[in-house]
Write an enzyme that holds these catalytic residues in place. Structure first.
Site, PDB file in Angstrom:
ATOM      1  CE  LYS A 173      -1.925  -1.516   3.732  1.00 21.54           C
ATOM      2  NZ  LYS A 173      -2.780  -1.821   4.907  1.00 21.54           N
ATOM      3  CB  THR A 204      -7.268   8.373   6.681  1.00 24.30           C
ATOM      4  OG1 THR A 204      -6.186   8.819   7.521  1.00 24.30           O
ATOM      5  CG2 THR A 204      -7.491   9.383   5.571  1.00 24.30           C
ATOM      6  N   GLY A 206      -8.597   3.709  10.268  1.00 21.51           N
ATOM      7  CA  GLY A 206      -9.197   2.440   9.890  1.00 21.51           C
ATOM      8  C   GLY A 206      -9.005   2.042   8.445  1.00 21.51           C
ATOM      9  CB  THR A 207      -7.099   3.578   5.647  1.00 22.03           C
ATOM     10  OG1 THR A 207      -7.576   4.888   5.929  1.00 22.03           O
ATOM     11  CG2 THR A 207      -7.005   3.385   4.152  1.00 22.03           C
ATOM     12  N   GLY A 208      -6.464   0.739   6.697  1.00 21.46           N
ATOM     13  CA  GLY A 208      -5.861  -0.564   6.439  1.00 21.46           C
ATOM     14  C   GLY A 208      -6.766  -1.724   6.801  1.00 21.46           C
ATOM     15  CB  CYS A 209      -8.971  -2.341   9.713  1.00 21.32           C
ATOM     16  SG  CYS A 209      -7.787  -2.012  11.021  1.00 21.32           S
TER      17      CYS A 209
END
Length: 264
Positions: A173, A204, A206-209
């Site tokens: 990412k 932003t 929580g983007t990865g989860c």
């Protein structure tokens, strides 16, 4: 039957990341979400004030309870905290006939550590080898491989370094780079670059989860990996664009943005 996805992750009391983000994503994308709680955090928009991991036996019991009775079409992992939990979850996944999306969570959005340094080797040697898709961000790539990505040209080298640990696919990412939000997906043979406009929105959390959970939803619905990742990228880009202020710090992405968009 509605596809079933199991998240194995920590709780975010502020509701923006972790188990809470995973289950919201699964609801929004049309699958039945289930959970194995690995840790409890005291967390809000300004940081993580405390974290307490659950005993390995509690994690094993939750996992077996769900998988043995209900079954799963995909598993997603997030915060695993310790080497003992990493190794236990890797063993459980290896015995489950379902694709696994591994988000090797190392730190929170605010820079708070969520994985013990002693657990990094277990992630490399136990967890990544059982991953269908691994989704490290640039900081996690550096933690795991020592490769530091400074530009888009470095993404291929970073992905190759992660692939050496054994996942079938790696999604590096590149959201922390300047310019468009560019991610690189590869299985070592083909390379897919996924681009999206960068939204000027600081909310932003929580983007990865959310992205990893969305990929797991696509896999549970029978999509090939590149298709599942592309759809997840589109979903999380919309969620970032709709992220909203909450508390005094960084607010969450909006997991329900597409549902509201589709409402007359």
């Amino acid at each position: 039957m509605i596809p079933r996805v199991l998240t194995v992750a920590g709780s975010d009391s502020g509701g923006g990341a972790g188990i809470q983000a995973d289950l919201k994503t699964m609801l929004a994308l049309g699958v039945h979400g289930m959970s194995v709680l690995t840790a409890v955090t005291a967390q809000n928009s300004v940081g993580v004030q405390g974290a307490w991991e659950l005993p390995v036996e509690a994690v094993r019991a939750q996992y077996r309870s769900v998988v043995d009775d209900i079954g799963v079409q995909a598993v997603k992992t997030g915060m695993l905290a310790s080497a003992e939990l990493v190794e236990a979850v890797a063993e459980l996944i290896s015995g489950t006939d379902a694709p696994a999306v591994v988000d090797p969570v190392g730190v929170s959005k605010h820079g708070d550590p969520l994985l013990a340094a002693s657990a990094l080797d277990s992630v490399r040697t136990k967890l990544l080898p059982v991953a269908t898709v691994a989704t490290p961000n640039l900081d996690e790539v550096a933690q795991l491989t020592g490769v530091r990505v400074q530009s888009e040209d470095d993404l291929r080298r970073a992905a190759a370094a992660v692939l050496e640990f054994g996942p079938r696919w790696v999604l590096v990412k590149g959201g922390h780079l300047a310019g468009d939000a560019v991610d690189l997906l590869t299985d070592g043979s083909g390379v897919h670059l996924l681009r999206a406009p960068r939204h000027d929105n600081r909310h932003t959390h929580g983007t990865g989860c959310t992205l990893a959970s969305a990929i797991a939803c696509g896999l549970a619905q029978g999509q090939p990996v590149p298709e599942a990742v592309a759809a997840a990228k589109e979903y999380v880009t919309g969620a970032i664009a709709a992220g909203f202020a909450l508390g005094a710090g960084i607010g969450p992405v909006d997991h329900g943005w597409a549902l509201r968009r589709d409402t007359p």
